[in-house]
Design a protein around this motif. Structure first.
Motif, PDB file in Angstrom:
ATOM      1  N   UNK A  25       0.802  -1.217   0.000  1.00  0.00           N
ATOM      2  CA  UNK A  25       0.000   0.000   0.000  1.00  0.00           C
ATOM      3  C   UNK A  25       0.844   1.281   0.000  1.00  0.00           C
ATOM      4  N   UNK A  26       1.812   1.428   0.926  1.00  0.00           N
ATOM      5  CA  UNK A  26       2.642   2.640   0.884  1.00  0.00           C
ATOM      6  C   UNK A  26       3.433   2.763  -0.421  1.00  0.00           C
ATOM      7  N   UNK A  27       3.945   1.634  -0.901  1.00  0.00           N
ATOM      8  CA  UNK A  27       4.740   1.660  -2.133  1.00  0.00           C
ATOM      9  C   UNK A  27       3.890   2.045  -3.339  1.00  0.00           C
ATOM     10  N   UNK A  28       2.725   1.419  -3.460  1.00  0.00           N
ATOM     11  CA  UNK A  28       1.836   1.700  -4.592  1.00  0.00           C
ATOM     12  C   UNK A  28       1.328   3.135  -4.538  1.00  0.00           C
ATOM     13  N   UNK A  29       0.964   3.624  -3.349  1.00  0.00           N
ATOM     14  CA  UNK A  29       0.457   4.991  -3.209  1.00  0.00           C
ATOM     15  C   UNK A  29       1.501   6.013  -3.635  1.00  0.00           C
ATOM     16  N   UNK A  30       2.729   5.789  -3.218  1.00  0.00           N
ATOM     17  CA  UNK A  30       3.811   6.718  -3.583  1.00  0.00           C
ATOM     18  C   UNK A  30       4.175   6.607  -5.063  1.00  0.00           C
ATOM     19  N   UNK A  31       4.105   5.400  -5.610  1.00  0.00           N
ATOM     20  CA  UNK A  31       4.494   5.188  -7.011  1.00  0.00           C
ATOM     21  C   UNK A  31       3.420   5.699  -7.978  1.00  0.00           C
ATOM     22  N   UNK A  32       2.174   5.327  -7.745  1.00  0.00           N
ATOM     23  CA  UNK A  32       1.089   5.735  -8.652  1.00  0.00           C
ATOM     24  C   UNK A  32       0.618   7.155  -8.388  1.00  0.00           C
ATOM     25  N   UNK A  33       0.766   7.640  -7.154  1.00  0.00           N
ATOM     26  CA  UNK A  33       0.268   8.969  -6.800  1.00  0.00           C
ATOM     27  C   UNK A  33      -1.234   8.955  -6.592  1.00  0.00           C
ATOM     28  N   UNK A  34      -1.765  10.066  -6.091  1.00  0.00           N
ATOM     29  CA  UNK A  34      -3.188  10.131  -5.785  1.00  0.00           C
ATOM     30  C   UNK A  34      -4.047   9.961  -7.035  1.00  0.00           C
ATOM     31  N   UNK A  35      -3.566  10.456  -8.207  1.00  0.00           N
ATOM     32  CA  UNK A  35      -4.337  10.333  -9.449  1.00  0.00           C
ATOM     33  C   UNK A  35      -4.422   8.870  -9.903  1.00  0.00           C
ATOM     34  N   UNK A  36      -3.272   8.175  -9.897  1.00  0.00           N
ATOM     35  CA  UNK A  36      -3.264   6.775 -10.310  1.00  0.00           C
ATOM     36  C   UNK A  36      -4.084   5.895  -9.383  1.00  0.00           C
ATOM     37  N   UNK A  37      -3.970   6.135  -8.074  1.00  0.00           N
ATOM     38  CA  UNK A  37      -4.765   5.396  -7.095  1.00  0.00           C
ATOM     39  C   UNK A  37      -6.249   5.668  -7.303  1.00  0.00           C
ATOM     40  N   UNK A  38      -6.575   6.944  -7.602  1.00  0.00           N
ATOM     41  CA  UNK A  38      -7.971   7.320  -7.831  1.00  0.00           C
ATOM     42  C   UNK A  38      -8.575   6.619  -9.037  1.00  0.00           C
ATOM     43  N   UNK A  39      -7.820   6.551 -10.147  1.00  0.00           N
ATOM     44  CA  UNK A  39      -8.311   5.879 -11.359  1.00  0.00           C
ATOM     45  C   UNK A  39      -8.517   4.386 -11.090  1.00  0.00           C
ATOM     46  N   UNK A  40      -7.522   3.770 -10.462  1.00  0.00           N
ATOM     47  CA  UNK A  40      -7.612   2.342 -10.137  1.00  0.00           C
ATOM     48  C   UNK A  40      -8.844   2.055  -9.278  1.00  0.00           C
ATOM     49  N   UNK A  41      -9.019   2.837  -8.231  1.00  0.00           N
ATOM     50  CA  UNK A  41     -10.129   2.579  -7.304  1.00  0.00           C
ATOM     51  C   UNK A  41     -11.479   2.907  -7.921  1.00  0.00           C
ATOM     52  N   UNK A 309      -1.627   7.574   8.448  1.00  0.00           N
ATOM     53  CA  UNK A 309      -1.821   7.740   7.009  1.00  0.00           C
ATOM     54  C   UNK A 309      -0.613   8.410   6.361  1.00  0.00           C
ATOM     55  N   UNK A 310      -0.100   9.458   7.005  1.00  0.00           N
ATOM     56  CA  UNK A 310       1.070  10.156   6.441  1.00  0.00           C
ATOM     57  C   UNK A 310       2.275   9.224   6.381  1.00  0.00           C
ATOM     58  N   UNK A 311       2.438   8.403   7.420  1.00  0.00           N
ATOM     59  CA  UNK A 311       3.541   7.447   7.439  1.00  0.00           C
ATOM     60  C   UNK A 311       3.412   6.427   6.315  1.00  0.00           C
ATOM     61  N   UNK A 312       2.177   5.983   6.036  1.00  0.00           N
ATOM     62  CA  UNK A 312       1.950   4.942   5.033  1.00  0.00           C
ATOM     63  C   UNK A 312       2.045   5.460   3.610  1.00  0.00           C
ATOM     64  N   UNK A 313       1.410   6.610   3.327  1.00  0.00           N
ATOM     65  CA  UNK A 313       1.272   7.049   1.925  1.00  0.00           C
ATOM     66  C   UNK A 313       2.057   8.300   1.588  1.00  0.00           C
ATOM     67  N   UNK A 314       2.633   8.982   2.593  1.00  0.00           N
ATOM     68  CA  UNK A 314       3.459  10.150   2.327  1.00  0.00           C
ATOM     69  C   UNK A 314       2.651  11.412   2.054  1.00  0.00           C
ATOM     70  N   UNK A 315       3.301  12.392   1.459  1.00  0.00           N
ATOM     71  CA  UNK A 315       2.666  13.681   1.172  1.00  0.00           C
ATOM     72  C   UNK A 315       1.695  13.560  -0.007  1.00  0.00           C
ATOM     73  N   UNK A 316       0.752  14.509  -0.072  1.00  0.00           N
ATOM     74  CA  UNK A 316      -0.189  14.556  -1.185  1.00  0.00           C
ATOM     75  C   UNK A 316      -1.538  13.927  -0.883  1.00  0.00           C
ATOM     76  N   UNK A 317      -1.652  13.248   0.258  1.00  0.00           N
ATOM     77  CA  UNK A 317      -2.905  12.579   0.626  1.00  0.00           C
ATOM     78  C   UNK A 317      -3.558  13.223   1.858  1.00  0.00           C
ATOM     79  N   UNK A 318      -3.236  14.491   2.112  1.00  0.00           N
ATOM     80  CA  UNK A 318      -3.782  15.164   3.294  1.00  0.00           C
ATOM     81  C   UNK A 318      -5.307  15.212   3.283  1.00  0.00           C
TER      82      UNK A 318
END
Length: 481
Positions: A25-41, A309-318
């Motif tokens: 989850x942390x790796x995918x969130x950081x790699x795909x970003x909020x936009x990529x995660x949003x499209x997937x979901x 959440x910040x620890x898991x997914x990093x910045x951009x998901x506030x």
């Protein structure tokens, strides 16, 4: 196999599955970003909705019927063949409707390549027959198979997901886990049953399948369909925020759901045997387990959730922080709702009551979705979900109180609230005053919560299940010494 061993296997599966999720989850969130995660979901929520439509009430009905007939080999094969055949039929209908929708609805057309992958997931979901192994209470097999495939999946994610455009490949990997699970399950099921289309009969099951199915579909109006509506009313960025908050919540609630999944077939068996006294004793056990789990988890989630959440997914998901804090209340609400619905109403075959309650909750969800989501985004969707679940929970409680004199354990709830208020204050002070980074806050808060829960249970709350667990730990430590 006894309840304790089943719970152990189910818990191992749940913990193992979510360890895998926490790794990726942390790796995918950081790699795909909020936009990529949003499209997937967004796409996956649509596929999951069609899966829900194709399943109707097959899972609940299958578990109940398999549990009731698992000692009669001939009847077992007949039940298995009938329910699987019906599932394949509804899946074909769902695929046809989805194929039309993806080429005629503008919002879906741009995601048609992902939706085609999703059709594969939809098809093989019909062959998963997880309801069969759950009804047979074969949790050892379920745990071993699932975890083996998930470990393979985790390795593939780290090997192949490299940049923000890899969301298509990520969806292929996710779908492949369903395909492999289904193939293994179908092969292994032949050890217990024979599938034959000639044994197909729907008459004993169709009322249950349809009524529970409508309940599941209607319920999805304030669960999975919320994500699709959020994507249409707002954008996939808001979907990314909301799905991030719900993903963490799902990991948390799944720990209790593991217990509920074990209890459902056992409660059905108890009722079929006429063991009413033991049935209600098990309900009391479930409520004790829920309170012991939910209250400390709620304190952590509501106060330390944003840090986690910040620890898991990093910045951009506030934008996911507040939705998660709202949704965290559902740990208690849905946990108790699962007891009322899955452990009492469903085994008692009060399917019409379950359906009625879900219609009321769905109606509230539709009104709130149109009223607040467009302006409030992910926060509004979180409020919709919470409001609907509270409504359904209260209706189920009211029915059981009216017909079975089942009462909410108000005194016990008050004791837990008073017991855990000091912990909430301590966690809030720690977060506000200690100048620590995320990982130290999480470690400190987790340690404080475990120590506090140990002593509050030992000297004030004294939940029988927890006290028994503590005593066994003490015995184990003494033996080791």
């Amino acid at each position: 196999m006894g309840i304790k061993r089943n719970v152990a296997y189910s818990s191992i599966l749940t913990v193992g599955s979510h360890v895998c999720a926490l790794l990726t989850y942390p790796y995918v969130s950081r790699t795909l970003g909020v936009a990529g995660v949003g499209i997937y979901d967004f796409v996956d929520s649509i596929i999951n909705y069609f899966i829900l439509f194709s399943m109707l009430g097959i899972s609940a009905c299958g578990i109940r019927e398999i549990a009731a007939n698992k000692t009669e080999n001939k009847k077992l094969s007949q039940v298995f063949s009938s329910i699987l055949s019906f599932h394949l039929l509804t899946t074909m209908i769902a695929i046809a409707i989805l194929a039309v929708a993806m080429f005629t609805i503008e919002e879906l057309f741009q995601y048609r390549s992902l939706l085609c992958i999703g059709i594969c997931k939809l098809l093989f979901n019909a062959l998963m027959v997880e309801w069969f192994f759950t009804g047979m209470e074969n949790f050892a097999y379920i745990a071993k198979r699932n975890l083996s495939i998930k470990v393979f999946y985790v390795i593939c994610v780290f090997l192949f997901i490299k940049d923000k455009d890899d969301y298509v490949l990520y969806y292929i990997l996710t779908t492949s886990t369903v395909v492999i699970n289904a193939m293994v399950n179908i092969i292994y099921s032949r050890k217990f049953v024979k599938f034959s289309i000639k044994q197909f009969t729907l008459k004993p099951y169709y009322k249950t399948i349809v009524s529970i199915g409508i309940y599941m579909i209607v319920t999805s109006l304030y669960t999975s369909l919320n994500i699709a509506w959020l994507g249409i009313a707002c954008n996939t960025i808001q979907v990314g925020y909301y799905s991030t908050s719900t993903r963490l919540y799902t990991i948390i609630i799944a720990l209790f759901t593991a217990f509920t999944n074990v209890m459902f077939p056992r409660m059905s068996s108890l009722l079929s045997q006429g063991a009413s006294k033991e049935f209600w004793e098990k309900i009391s056990l479930s409520v004790n387990v829920l309170f012991s789990f939910a209250f400390p988890t709620l304190c952590l989630s509501a106060i330390i959730g944003p840090t986690l959440l910040h620890f898991l997914v990093g910045d951009g998901f506030e934008g996911s922080y507040l939705p998660f804090q709202i949704i965290s209340v559902l740990i208690l609400i849905i946990g108790y709702e699962q007891i009322l619905v899955l452990q009492i109403l469903m085994p008692m075959k009060h399917d019409s009551i379950i359906l009625r309650n879900s219609f009321v909750g769905a109606t509230l969800a539709i009104i709130l979705n149109f009223s607040i989501v467009e302006n409030m985004g992910a926060v509004g969707t979180a409020i919709v979900w919470l409001s609907s679940e509270v409504c359904v929970f209260l209706l189920a409680l009211w029915y059981l109180n009216s017909h079975y004199d089942y009462k909410l354990p108000s005194k016990e709830i008050l004791r837990y609230i008073l017991g855990y208020l000091p912990l909430a204050a301590i966690l809030y002070a720690c977060k506000a005053l200690l100048p620590l980074n995320d990982i130290f806050i999480l470690l400190f808060a987790g340690t404080i919560t475990l120590i506090y829960t140990y002593y509050i249970q030992l000297y004030f709350l004294r939940c029988p299940v927890i006290i028994q667990t503590i005593n066994r730990l003490h015995e184990y430590v003494k033996q080791r010494k």
